[in-house]
Design a protein around this motif. Structure first.
Motif, PDB file in Angstrom:
ATOM      1  N   GLY A   6     -28.193   7.288  47.571  1.00  0.00           N
ATOM      2  CA  GLY A   6     -27.143   7.538  46.707  1.00  0.00           C
ATOM      3  C   GLY A   6     -26.091   8.564  47.029  1.00  0.00           C
ATOM      4  O   GLY A   6     -24.945   8.581  47.284  1.00  0.00           O
ATOM      5  N   HIS A   7     -26.764   9.509  47.789  1.00  0.00           N
ATOM      6  CA  HIS A   7     -25.834  10.900  48.435  1.00  0.00           C
ATOM      7  C   HIS A   7     -25.235  10.259  49.707  1.00  0.00           C
ATOM      8  O   HIS A   7     -24.042  10.483  49.787  1.00  0.00           O
ATOM      9  CB  HIS A   7     -26.967  11.727  48.767  1.00  0.00           C
ATOM     10  N   ILE A   8     -25.744   9.196  50.311  1.00  0.00           N
ATOM     11  CA  ILE A   8     -25.149   8.990  51.462  1.00  0.00           C
ATOM     12  C   ILE A   8     -24.104   7.928  51.203  1.00  0.00           C
ATOM     13  O   ILE A   8     -22.996   7.901  51.716  1.00  0.00           O
ATOM     14  CB  ILE A   8     -26.307   7.916  52.353  1.00  0.00           C
ATOM     15  N   LYS A   9     -24.074   7.128  50.072  1.00  0.00           N
ATOM     16  CA  LYS A   9     -23.249   6.329  49.400  1.00  0.00           C
ATOM     17  C   LYS A   9     -21.836   7.143  49.087  1.00  0.00           C
ATOM     18  O   LYS A   9     -20.858   7.037  49.625  1.00  0.00           O
ATOM     19  CB  LYS A   9     -23.556   5.537  48.419  1.00  0.00           C
ATOM     20  N   ILE A  10     -22.145   8.204  48.610  1.00  0.00           N
ATOM     21  CA  ILE A  10     -21.166   9.496  47.923  1.00  0.00           C
ATOM     22  C   ILE A  10     -20.433   9.957  49.418  1.00  0.00           C
ATOM     23  O   ILE A  10     -19.000   9.950  49.305  1.00  0.00           O
ATOM     24  CB  ILE A  10     -21.749  10.649  46.958  1.00  0.00           C
ATOM     25  N   TYR A  11     -21.098  10.285  50.072  1.00  0.00           N
ATOM     26  CA  TYR A  11     -20.408  10.898  51.409  1.00  0.00           C
ATOM     27  C   TYR A  11     -19.470   9.833  51.908  1.00  0.00           C
ATOM     28  O   TYR A  11     -18.329  10.218  52.526  1.00  0.00           O
ATOM     29  CB  TYR A  11     -21.464  11.077  52.581  1.00  0.00           C
ATOM     30  N   ARG A  12     -19.888   8.463  52.123  1.00  0.00           N
ATOM     31  CA  ARG A  12     -19.194   7.547  52.807  1.00  0.00           C
ATOM     32  C   ARG A  12     -17.971   7.094  52.027  1.00  0.00           C
ATOM     33  O   ARG A  12     -16.971   6.664  52.505  1.00  0.00           O
ATOM     34  CB  ARG A  12     -20.079   6.257  53.189  1.00  0.00           C
ATOM     35  N   GLN A  13     -18.046   6.774  50.714  1.00  0.00           N
ATOM     36  CA  GLN A  13     -17.212   6.779  49.753  1.00  0.00           C
ATOM     37  C   GLN A  13     -15.949   7.588  49.898  1.00  0.00           C
ATOM     38  O   GLN A  13     -14.631   7.260  50.075  1.00  0.00           O
ATOM     39  CB  GLN A  13     -17.431   6.379  48.323  1.00  0.00           C
ATOM     40  N   GLU A  14     -16.357   8.701  49.762  1.00  0.00           N
ATOM     41  CA  GLU A  14     -15.056   9.849  49.562  1.00  0.00           C
ATOM     42  C   GLU A  14     -14.465  10.054  51.141  1.00  0.00           C
ATOM     43  O   GLU A  14     -13.348  10.292  51.254  1.00  0.00           O
ATOM     44  CB  GLU A  14     -15.957  11.182  49.308  1.00  0.00           C
ATOM     45  N   LEU A  15     -15.030   9.777  52.179  1.00  0.00           N
ATOM     46  CA  LEU A  15     -14.677   9.939  53.429  1.00  0.00           C
ATOM     47  C   LEU A  15     -13.627   8.921  53.735  1.00  0.00           C
ATOM     48  O   LEU A  15     -12.773   8.928  54.316  1.00  0.00           O
ATOM     49  CB  LEU A  15     -15.811   9.913  54.759  1.00  0.00           C
ATOM     50  N   LYS A  16     -14.166   7.597  53.030  1.00  0.00           N
ATOM     51  CA  LYS A  16     -13.078   6.351  53.248  1.00  0.00           C
ATOM     52  C   LYS A  16     -11.757   6.639  52.637  1.00  0.00           C
ATOM     53  O   LYS A  16     -10.690   6.426  53.067  1.00  0.00           O
ATOM     54  CB  LYS A  16     -13.659   5.173  52.569  1.00  0.00           C
ATOM     55  N   TYR A  17     -11.846   7.353  51.324  1.00  0.00           N
ATOM     56  CA  TYR A  17     -10.624   7.737  50.614  1.00  0.00           C
ATOM     57  C   TYR A  17      -9.897   8.794  51.254  1.00  0.00           C
ATOM     58  O   TYR A  17      -8.615   8.497  51.803  1.00  0.00           O
ATOM     59  CB  TYR A  17     -11.009   8.139  49.424  1.00  0.00           C
TER      60      TYR A  17
END
Length: 224
Positions: free
Chosen positions: A135-146
């Motif tokens: 779940g933390h990995i997903k957050i890292y990647r979503q915020e990086l994309k934006y």
């Protein structure tokens, strides 16, 4: 006991060339050589690496609320890197140089997930911690994309502002790199976007580590 991971605030950094002092001047005579540079970009979302480490290794990270009871932790460093090509033209008083191409690469080299080696790989507890850390990995990647796309848009603008440069002596890639890195480091917009990315990661990772998630993960394995 704190079961879930804590997000670790890591300093953001820019990678690239070192700074070199040189005599460079803006000169109208070089404008005739200008052409728009080819700009390419890349976002690196990070290779995930799961590592079993001692509780002591986890506790060494700063900003943990309860380091001695943290069983899992995910962290990454954000960086900006670049490589470029340039052309140079000899004139009477020196050399005109233009940026012909540049590639910006931003993001994470790795997403490191540390799991307390008390729990062997494949056990219920190990899998529960690993599933939560995803779940933390997903957050890292979503915020990086934006925020990554916003940063890249600003970097493209910066690269477009690197016009022809006049040098009164020999010119090298290091001297061109000096100008590019200075523009990136001193950009208020880049600094602001990096801070916004950092704050978003901090807020969303801390929000994810809530009491409800704690209860959910703790309830996965019987007798934990």
């Amino acid at each position: 006991m704190t079961l879930l991971s804590n997000f670790v605030r890591k300093s953001l950094k820019i990678t690239g060339f070192l700074l070199f002092s040189t005599n460079v001047y803006a000169n109208d005579i070089c404008e005739r050589f200008y052409k728009e540079p080819k700009i390419t970009t890349d976002i690196k979302y990070g290779d995930v690496e799961y590592k079993s480490v001692s509780r002591f290794e986890i506790s060494k990270f700063k900003n943990l609320k309860n380091p001695n009871a943290t069983l899992g932790l995910t962290y990454a460093d954000f960086s900006i890197g670049y490589d470029f090509g340039f052309e140079k033209y000899k004139i009477d008083d020196g050399v005109c140089a233009i940026l012909s191409s540049i590639n910006f690469s931003i993001g994470y080299k790795n997403l490191d997930v540390l799991i307390d080696d008390k729990y062997q790989e494949g056990t219920c507890e190990y899998n529960a911690i690993k599933e939560h850390e995803q779940g933390h990995i997903k957050i890292y990647r979503q915020e990086l994309k934006y925020y990554g796309n916003l940063i890249l848009d600003e970097l493209k603008r910066i690269a477009g502002d690197v016009g022809p440069i006049f040098f009164d002596g020999p010119v090298s890639g290091k001297k061109i790199g000096n100008k590019i890195q200075k523009m990136v480091f001193e950009s208020d917009n880049i600094k602001l976007l990096k801070l916004k990315l950092e704050d978003a990661l901090m807020d969303k990772n801390q929000s994810y580590d809530n009491k409800e998630e704690y209860a959910r993960v703790k309830g996965i394995c019987k007798g934990w």
